[in-house]
Design an enzyme around this catalytic site. Structure first.
Site, PDB file in Angstrom:
ATOM      1  N   HIS A  76       0.837  -1.212   0.000  1.00 37.82           N
ATOM      2  CA  HIS A  76       0.000   0.000   0.000  1.00 37.82           C
ATOM      3  C   HIS A  76       0.867   1.256   0.000  1.00 37.82           C
ATOM      4  O   HIS A  76       1.973   1.276   0.560  1.00 37.82           O
ATOM      5  CB  HIS A  76      -0.992   0.007   1.168  1.00 37.82           C
ATOM      6  N   ASP A  78      -0.010   4.464   1.103  1.00 43.91           N
ATOM      7  CA  ASP A  78      -0.197   5.479   2.144  1.00 43.91           C
ATOM      8  C   ASP A  78       0.606   5.148   3.397  1.00 43.91           C
ATOM      9  O   ASP A  78       0.996   3.998   3.624  1.00 43.91           O
ATOM     10  CB  ASP A  78      -1.670   5.634   2.503  1.00 43.91           C
ATOM     11  N   ASP A 115       6.405   1.341   6.438  1.00 43.46           N
ATOM     12  CA  ASP A 115       5.088   0.694   6.360  1.00 43.46           C
ATOM     13  C   ASP A 115       4.188   1.619   5.530  1.00 43.46           C
ATOM     14  O   ASP A 115       3.627   2.556   6.036  1.00 43.46           O
ATOM     15  CB  ASP A 115       4.525   0.515   7.763  1.00 43.46           C
ATOM     16  N   GLU A 145      -4.792   2.225   3.263  1.00 40.27           N
ATOM     17  CA  GLU A 145      -4.819   1.010   4.063  1.00 40.27           C
ATOM     18  C   GLU A 145      -4.852   1.330   5.545  1.00 40.27           C
ATOM     19  O   GLU A 145      -5.528   0.665   6.335  1.00 40.27           O
ATOM     20  CB  GLU A 145      -3.589   0.158   3.725  1.00 40.27           C
ATOM     21  N   GLU A 146      -4.105   2.363   5.934  1.00 42.22           N
ATOM     22  CA  GLU A 146      -3.953   2.676   7.347  1.00 42.22           C
ATOM     23  C   GLU A 146      -5.227   3.197   7.993  1.00 42.22           C
ATOM     24  O   GLU A 146      -5.372   3.164   9.210  1.00 42.22           O
ATOM     25  CB  GLU A 146      -2.827   3.706   7.534  1.00 42.22           C
ATOM     26  N   ASP A 169       3.691  -6.476   3.357  1.00 43.39           N
ATOM     27  CA  ASP A 169       3.328  -5.537   4.419  1.00 43.39           C
ATOM     28  C   ASP A 169       3.553  -6.114   5.812  1.00 43.39           C
ATOM     29  O   ASP A 169       2.915  -5.715   6.770  1.00 43.39           O
ATOM     30  CB  ASP A 169       1.855  -5.126   4.250  1.00 43.39           C
ATOM     31  N   HIS A 456       4.483   3.557  12.777  1.00 42.23           N
ATOM     32  CA  HIS A 456       3.447   4.513  13.174  1.00 42.23           C
ATOM     33  C   HIS A 456       3.916   5.461  14.277  1.00 42.23           C
ATOM     34  O   HIS A 456       3.097   6.143  14.875  1.00 42.23           O
ATOM     35  CB  HIS A 456       2.146   3.819  13.617  1.00 42.23           C
TER      36      HIS A 456
END
Length: 482
Positions: A76, A78, A115, A145-146, A169, A456
């Site tokens: 992904h 994003d 990520d 996705e997040e 991922d 994150h």
């Protein structure tokens, strides 16, 4: 000279640096999607870009692999955008400031977006390499996705012919993910209208210094949620000091991140202001003791502030009762995979608006019925208190299958390349594999990726040697997919 020049694989890190120069937080993916589409045009490859900014790129088989079945490579585009308190960067408009010591890559004062930007970079390097032996490749880059896998939900898979999906991922070298949790987001509202707070003492209460982390991969580490803990702080204060009124309680930016900071404002009866300050100092010691191991930097302080308006006492009591009652964290552990979280929830975002207190809860479970049960629990607490709950971003889990020819191929390749046996893992984090399995009948999926730590968060970092090992393994998997 680029920051990452000299790192290997050179093409992978070159693409990664180009991706990091473009803002690509969730909901802001048009530019990075266009950039990747531009790479496809430069390479002369067929591609399709949709309204959700998803991108599919096709590469024909190398000589000798024309009769091989296609393979889907997926990641992904994003990222979660987080930064330090004093970082001036506008992450919606500016790229990242990359840094490296040769062993790790990180971004100065912000998340890195490894990520899942490193997956996109790996796949682009594969698409550009004319020397690789490989079957037909269908490269799928999804968006958002997040924030609930919105891109994968919107993606039309009708023109994808591959029945083997390699999702890139995952974040632990040598560990292969074969199952994941499903999830849903709940948006909750506790209604209320602020009224004048003249004649009361105003305070700002700050709970800070917690580690936070990913609400999937870090939820079992015992880290405190600042959102939940601030509710406990103010409820406990309310028990001792009647008449407290809540003006604001605010924390978190992402529902899939364990909140590390919460700031509240309250109005306190003037004759109890000294008692309130004493209570906060005392309760700071309570929390520091409880979270000494998981959140050693925890800080709870208060200072006088202007609070012209606040909720009335009954509304304050109703809101604080809900915040104390709402569950947080691990709810059940898996019996099939020892050590795996089966069901959890995370109060990721909260804040007061004109119409009341808004909260977003992220629920995860690999058992659909348990996910439904936690939804019921949150709904019952909030609605009993006069609030409302709406669900969004409901996505399926990915159930483990005992027989998988593609998994056997990957594990054999890993054993031959590394000399070690790979480990199979189910993850409590959300992966898009479940959605692709629903959309593509007969799909055989597996997830892997290089070593990433503290995703994150502003401590996020990517291992350079692991990236090289994983990229070499992906190329070997393609070579064996004849």
């Amino acid at each position: 000279m680029s920051v990452l020049s000299g790192l290997k694989p050179a093409d992978v890190f070159a693409y990664f640096e180009k991706l990091c120069a473009v803002p690509h937080g969730s909901g802001n993916t048009k530019a990075i999607s266009d950039l990747c589409a531009g790479f496809a045009r430069e390479l002369g490859l067929k591609y399709r870009q949709d309204a959700a900014n998803n991108l599919v790129i096709w590469k024909e088989a190398s000589p000798g692999y024309e009769g091989a079945a296609p393979i889907i490579l997926q990641g992904h585009m994003d990222m979660v955008c987080a930064k330090t308190e004093d970082c001036p960067k506008d992450m919606a408009a500016e790229g990242l400031d990359l840094m490296t010591d040769g062993q790790w890559v990180w971004a100065k004062d912000t998340t890195l977006g490894g990520d899942n930007g490193i997956a996109v970079a790996m796949i682009l390097a594969i698409l550009a390499d004319q020397t690789l032996a490989h079957p037909p490749i269908e490269a799928v880059f999804t968006t958002d996705e997040e924030t609930g896998m919105d891109g994968a939900v919107a993606l039309d898979c009708s023109d994808l012919k591959g029945r083997k999906l390699l999702n890139l991922d995952s974040e632990e070298d040598g560990v292969f993910t074969v199952s994941c949790a499903g999830g849903v987001r709940l948006d909750c509202l506790l209604p209320g209208t602020a009224e004048g707070a003249a004649g009361l003492a105003g305070y700002e209460v700050l709970l800070d210094g917690l580690q936070g982390g990913h609400s999937g991969s870090d939820i079992d580490k015992g880290r405190g949620s600042a959102n939940q803990l601030m509710g406990r702080v103010l409820y406990s204060a309310m028990e001792r000091i009647p008449g407290i009124r809540l003006a604001d309680i605010r924390g978190g930016r992402f529902d899939n991140v364990i909140c590390s900071k919460n700031c509240a404002r309250v109005a306190v009866p003037l004759d109890r202001s000294a008692d309130f300050e004493t209570f906060i100092r005392g309760f700071a010691g309570v929390l520091k003791n409880e979270y000494a191991v998981s959140d050693g930097g925890l800080s709870l302080t208060c200072q006088k502030a202007e609070v012209p308006e606040a909720m009335d006492v009954p509304t304050t009591e109703r809101m604080l009762h809900v915040l104390l009652a709402l569950p947080q964290g691990v709810q059940a552990m898996s019996m099939d995979f020892p050590g795996l979280v089966q069901t959890s929830l995370n109060l990721g975002v909260m804040g007061m608006r004109e119409d009341g207190l808004h909260m977003t809860v992220s629920i995860r479970s690999c058992i659909a019925s348990q996910k439904d049960m936690v939804v019921q629990r949150v709904r019952s607490i909030v609605e009993y208190a006069g609030g409302t709950v709406s669900a969004r971003n409901d996505y399926p889990g990915w159930q483990y299958v005992k027989e998988s020819a593609f998994r056997d191929l990957v594990l054999e390749a890993y054993r031959d390349v590394s000399g070690k046996d790979g480990a199979l893992e189910a993850t409590h984090g959300g992966l898009e594999c479940g959605l692709f399995i629903e959309k593509i009948p007969g799909l055989d999926a597996l997830s892997m990726g290089p070593e990433l730590h503290d995703v994150h968060s502003v401590r996020e970092r990517l291992s350079v040697p692991s990236t090289e090992r994983v990229y070499r393994l992906v190329c070997e998997i393609l070579k064996r997919s004849k």
